[in-house]
Design a protein around this motif. Structure first.
Motif, PDB file in Angstrom:
ATOM      1  N   PHE A  29       0.831  -1.201   0.000  1.00  0.00           N
ATOM      2  CA  PHE A  29       0.000   0.000   0.000  1.00  0.00           C
ATOM      3  C   PHE A  29       0.868   1.255   0.000  1.00  0.00           C
ATOM      4  CE2 PHE A  29      -3.440   2.578   2.337  1.00  0.00           C
ATOM      5  CZ  PHE A  29      -4.099   2.857   1.153  1.00  0.00           C
ATOM      6  N   ARG A  30       1.962   1.208   0.772  1.00  0.00           N
ATOM      7  CA  ARG A  30       2.870   2.358   0.817  1.00  0.00           C
ATOM      8  C   ARG A  30       3.491   2.614  -0.552  1.00  0.00           C
ATOM      9  NH1 ARG A  30       8.493   2.173   4.092  1.00  0.00           N
ATOM     10  NH2 ARG A  30       8.871   0.729   2.353  1.00  0.00           N
ATOM     11  N   THR A  31       3.857   1.545  -1.266  1.00  0.00           N
ATOM     12  CA  THR A  31       4.425   1.694  -2.606  1.00  0.00           C
ATOM     13  C   THR A  31       3.421   2.332  -3.554  1.00  0.00           C
ATOM     14  OG1 THR A  31       5.786  -0.281  -2.254  1.00  0.00           O
ATOM     15  CG2 THR A  31       5.505   0.474  -4.532  1.00  0.00           C
ATOM     16  N   ALA A  32       2.157   1.885  -3.485  1.00  0.00           N
ATOM     17  CA  ALA A  32       1.116   2.452  -4.341  1.00  0.00           C
ATOM     18  C   ALA A  32       0.878   3.926  -4.018  1.00  0.00           C
ATOM     19  CB  ALA A  32      -0.177   1.661  -4.177  1.00  0.00           C
ATOM     20  N   ILE A  33       0.923   4.275  -2.741  1.00  0.00           N
ATOM     21  CA  ILE A  33       0.724   5.673  -2.334  1.00  0.00           C
ATOM     22  C   ILE A  33       1.851   6.548  -2.859  1.00  0.00           C
ATOM     23  CG2 ILE A  33       0.754   7.226  -0.342  1.00  0.00           C
ATOM     24  CD1 ILE A  33      -0.820   5.126   1.199  1.00  0.00           C
ATOM     25  N   ARG A  34       3.087   6.052  -2.756  1.00  0.00           N
ATOM     26  CA  ARG A  34       4.228   6.833  -3.244  1.00  0.00           C
ATOM     27  C   ARG A  34       4.124   7.090  -4.744  1.00  0.00           C
ATOM     28  NH1 ARG A  34       9.587   4.253  -0.220  1.00  0.00           N
ATOM     29  NH2 ARG A  34       9.299   5.290   1.796  1.00  0.00           N
ATOM     30  N   GLU A  35       3.782   6.065  -5.504  1.00  0.00           N
ATOM     31  CA  GLU A  35       3.665   6.250  -6.959  1.00  0.00           C
ATOM     32  C   GLU A  35       2.494   7.173  -7.304  1.00  0.00           C
ATOM     33  OE1 GLU A  35       4.184   3.098  -9.690  1.00  0.00           O
ATOM     34  OE2 GLU A  35       6.281   3.239  -9.146  1.00  0.00           O
ATOM     35  N   SER A  36       1.416   7.063  -6.542  1.00  0.00           N
ATOM     36  CA  SER A  36       0.251   7.905  -6.808  1.00  0.00           C
ATOM     37  C   SER A  36       0.537   9.366  -6.484  1.00  0.00           C
ATOM     38  CB  SER A  36      -0.950   7.416  -5.994  1.00  0.00           C
ATOM     39  OG  SER A  36      -1.294   6.097  -6.340  1.00  0.00           O
ATOM     40  N   ASN A  37       1.305   9.607  -5.429  1.00  0.00           N
ATOM     41  CA  ASN A  37       1.620  10.978  -5.037  1.00  0.00           C
ATOM     42  C   ASN A  37       2.390  11.725  -6.119  1.00  0.00           C
ATOM     43  OD1 ASN A  37       0.365  11.130  -2.538  1.00  0.00           O
ATOM     44  ND2 ASN A  37       2.113  10.271  -1.446  1.00  0.00           N
ATOM     45  N   GLU A  38       3.128  10.981  -6.957  1.00  0.00           N
ATOM     46  CA  GLU A  38       3.867  11.614  -8.044  1.00  0.00           C
ATOM     47  C   GLU A  38       2.932  12.149  -9.134  1.00  0.00           C
ATOM     48  OE1 GLU A  38       6.675   8.828  -9.513  1.00  0.00           O
ATOM     49  OE2 GLU A  38       7.736   8.600  -7.607  1.00  0.00           O
ATOM     50  N   LEU A  39       1.694  11.643  -9.151  1.00  0.00           N
ATOM     51  CA  LEU A  39       0.765  12.003 -10.223  1.00  0.00           C
ATOM     52  C   LEU A  39      -0.408  12.857  -9.770  1.00  0.00           C
ATOM     53  CD1 LEU A  39       0.517   8.528 -12.030  1.00  0.00           C
ATOM     54  CD2 LEU A  39       1.866  10.497 -12.732  1.00  0.00           C
ATOM     55  N   ARG A  40      -0.843  12.686  -8.536  1.00  0.00           N
ATOM     56  CA  ARG A  40      -2.116  13.297  -8.157  1.00  0.00           C
ATOM     57  C   ARG A  40      -2.012  14.787  -7.852  1.00  0.00           C
ATOM     58  NH1 ARG A  40      -3.759  13.489  -2.546  1.00  0.00           N
ATOM     59  NH2 ARG A  40      -2.023  13.007  -1.153  1.00  0.00           N
ATOM     60  N   GLY A  41      -0.787  15.306  -7.613  1.00  0.00           N
ATOM     61  CA  GLY A  41      -0.631  16.735  -7.373  1.00  0.00           C
ATOM     62  C   GLY A  41      -1.431  17.189  -6.161  1.00  0.00           C
ATOM     63  N   GLY A  42      -2.258  18.213  -6.366  1.00  0.00           N
ATOM     64  CA  GLY A  42      -3.048  18.748  -5.261  1.00  0.00           C
ATOM     65  C   GLY A  42      -4.416  18.113  -5.120  1.00  0.00           C
ATOM     66  N   GLN A  43      -4.683  17.071  -5.885  1.00  0.00           N
ATOM     67  CA  GLN A  43      -5.985  16.408  -5.814  1.00  0.00           C
ATOM     68  C   GLN A  43      -6.140  15.635  -4.510  1.00  0.00           C
ATOM     69  OE1 GLN A  43      -5.656  14.046  -9.504  1.00  0.00           O
ATOM     70  NE2 GLN A  43      -7.455  15.143 -10.243  1.00  0.00           N
ATOM     71  N   SER A  44      -7.384  15.519  -4.056  1.00  0.00           N
ATOM     72  CA  SER A  44      -7.666  14.613  -2.945  1.00  0.00           C
ATOM     73  C   SER A  44      -7.606  13.185  -3.473  1.00  0.00           C
ATOM     74  CB  SER A  44      -9.055  14.904  -2.367  1.00  0.00           C
ATOM     75  OG  SER A  44     -10.067  14.559  -3.316  1.00  0.00           O
ATOM     76  N   TRP A  45      -7.576  12.226  -2.558  1.00  0.00           N
ATOM     77  CA  TRP A  45      -7.517  10.827  -2.994  1.00  0.00           C
ATOM     78  C   TRP A  45      -8.774  10.443  -3.766  1.00  0.00           C
ATOM     79  CZ3 TRP A  45      -3.211   8.393  -3.419  1.00  0.00           C
ATOM     80  CH2 TRP A  45      -2.147   8.699  -2.564  1.00  0.00           C
ATOM     81  N   LEU A  46      -9.919  10.945  -3.331  1.00  0.00           N
ATOM     82  CA  LEU A  46     -11.163  10.645  -4.035  1.00  0.00           C
ATOM     83  C   LEU A  46     -11.127  11.212  -5.448  1.00  0.00           C
ATOM     84  CD1 LEU A  46     -14.026   9.506  -4.053  1.00  0.00           C
ATOM     85  CD2 LEU A  46     -14.826  11.671  -3.064  1.00  0.00           C
ATOM     86  N   GLN A  47     -10.650  12.445  -5.592  1.00  0.00           N
ATOM     87  CA  GLN A  47     -10.545  13.060  -6.913  1.00  0.00           C
ATOM     88  C   GLN A  47      -9.580  12.286  -7.794  1.00  0.00           C
ATOM     89  OE1 GLN A  47      -9.401  17.003  -5.581  1.00  0.00           O
ATOM     90  NE2 GLN A  47     -11.398  17.859  -6.149  1.00  0.00           N
ATOM     91  N   PHE A  48      -8.479  11.831  -7.210  1.00  0.00           N
ATOM     92  CA  PHE A  48      -7.483  11.083  -7.988  1.00  0.00           C
ATOM     93  C   PHE A  48      -8.079   9.790  -8.538  1.00  0.00           C
ATOM     94  CE2 PHE A  48      -4.124   7.784  -7.989  1.00  0.00           C
ATOM     95  CZ  PHE A  48      -3.350   8.286  -9.031  1.00  0.00           C
ATOM     96  N   VAL A  49      -8.796   9.051  -7.692  1.00  0.00           N
ATOM     97  CA  VAL A  49      -9.402   7.789  -8.128  1.00  0.00           C
ATOM     98  C   VAL A  49     -10.442   8.048  -9.220  1.00  0.00           C
ATOM     99  CG1 VAL A  49     -10.888   5.872  -7.394  1.00  0.00           C
ATOM    100  CG2 VAL A  49      -8.948   6.565  -5.974  1.00  0.00           C
ATOM    101  N   ARG A  50     -11.187   9.131  -9.095  1.00  0.00           N
ATOM    102  CA  ARG A  50     -12.270   9.409 -10.036  1.00  0.00           C
ATOM    103  C   ARG A  50     -11.775  10.000 -11.352  1.00  0.00           C
ATOM    104  NH1 ARG A  50     -17.398   9.126  -8.699  1.00  0.00           N
ATOM    105  NH2 ARG A  50     -17.914  10.622 -10.339  1.00  0.00           N
ATOM    106  N   THR A  51     -10.638  10.692 -11.347  1.00  0.00           N
ATOM    107  CA  THR A  51     -10.206  11.395 -12.553  1.00  0.00           C
ATOM    108  C   THR A  51      -8.982  10.782 -13.219  1.00  0.00           C
ATOM    109  OG1 THR A  51      -8.828  12.944 -11.277  1.00  0.00           O
ATOM    110  CG2 THR A  51     -11.132  13.574 -11.674  1.00  0.00           C
TER     111      THR A  51
END
Length: 312
Positions: free
Chosen positions: A130-152
């Motif tokens: 889960f930590r690995t997935a969070i780190r990779e996601s943080n590189e892409l999601r910018g200022g988005q919330s987690w919900l916004q990231f999953v939806r967009t």
């Protein structure tokens, strides 16, 4: 697969789930815990899901041909949708069935240290994934919330892995709670209740994944930021005076189709207009590199053209 596909997160989740699945089935065999059995099937389903995501990423890299002139980018969406189906049928439905059976026919847990030890090990392994997935996601999601990231997110792999890992962690906590209550009370019904909760959790996650990937399969426009950059790049105020209307469509996570009707000056000749289109395409690709397929149609702007809705 590009970096945005989250290959590292997928591989980390696959390795973790394979190791966890073996340990869970071993614990289920020694203890008779239905929660452990359901969690074992859950881990097998998750491992299959990650394999599907890797396969989809590989197949999506195939070059365009006459039969598929826009390439195979959407294969990543198809395999992500299959993942949601697998998670629902193999993981969720089995856990619901096993939970109901255990509640109807409870029995005392044996060798309690097996399920407890395995669950603690599994929580640690899933937390790493889960930590690995969070780190990779943080590189892409910018200022988005987690919900916004999953939806967009246009690349489906990271949202899928994030939700899978989150579901796995919550499921492990539910399994640990069910086993603990069964041991504390001597009533195996609690083990079945924990299994039932895991099933409900998996079904909810599967439905969310199915809804999001279905939207990608149907075809989503570029993001608001992407469309704004494209609009700004097309119009130079000289040869191209305005955009009459425009459409964008994701052919894959990193491939965007742009189709626009642009206004040119009334007195320009064909050569001037052709050069204006070429220059506009160059500006668009520089501003938005994923805009790989661009169709620009020149026209003379008329007031009535404003009735055509300008959209993405």
């Amino acid at each position: 697969m590009s970096a945005s596909g989250g290959t590292k997160a997928i591989v980390a989740a696959l390795c973790a789930n394979l190791a966890i699945a073996v340990s869970k089935f071993t614990a289920a065999a020694f203890s008779g815990s239905s929660s452990m059995l359901a969690e074992g099937v859950h881990s097998v389903a998750d491992s299959g899901n990650q394999a599907l995501l890797l396969l989809g990423g590989k197949r999506a890299q195939r070059a365009a041909n006459e039969e598929h002139p826009f390439g195979y980018g959407r294969e990543r969406y198809i395999y992500a949708f299959l993942v949601s189906i697998v998670l629902f049928t193999v993981g969720g439905v089995f856990a619901l069935y096993e939970g109901v059976e255990k509640i109807r026919h409870p029995h005392e847990l044996e060798h309690w240290y097996w399920p407890v030890g395995v669950l603690i090990f599994a929580i640690i392994a899933e937390a790493f994934s889960f930590r690995t997935a969070i780190r990779e996601s943080n590189e892409l999601r910018g200022g988005q919330s987690w919900l916004q990231f999953v939806r967009t997110a246009k690349a489906p792999e990271l949202p899928v892995v994030l939700l899978e890992d989150l579901g796995a962690l919550v499921g492990l906590v539910l399994a640990l709670g069910g086993v603990s209550l069964a041991l504390a009370t001597g009533d195996g019904v609690w083990d079945g209740v924990g299994t039932l909760c895991i099933g409900v959790l998996l079904v909810v996650i599967a439905l969310v994944l199915a809804a999001e990937t279905k939207s990608l399969l149907l075809g989503e426009a570029g993001s608001k930021e992407s469309v704004a950059r494209i609009r700004e790049a097309i119009v130079d105020g000289e040869a191209v005076t305005r955009i009459i209307h425009m459409r964008t469509l994701h052919l894959g996570p990193e491939e965007l189709l742009v189709a626009a009707k642009i206004a040119v000056r009334h007195g320009d000749d064909a050569a001037t207009i052709a050069q204006a289109i070429d220059d506009a395409e160059t500006r668009v690709r520089a501003a938005e590199p994923i805009a790989r397929v661009i169709y620009l149609e020149p026209d003379i702007y008329r007031e009535r053209a404003t009735t055509a809705t300008s959209t993405v």
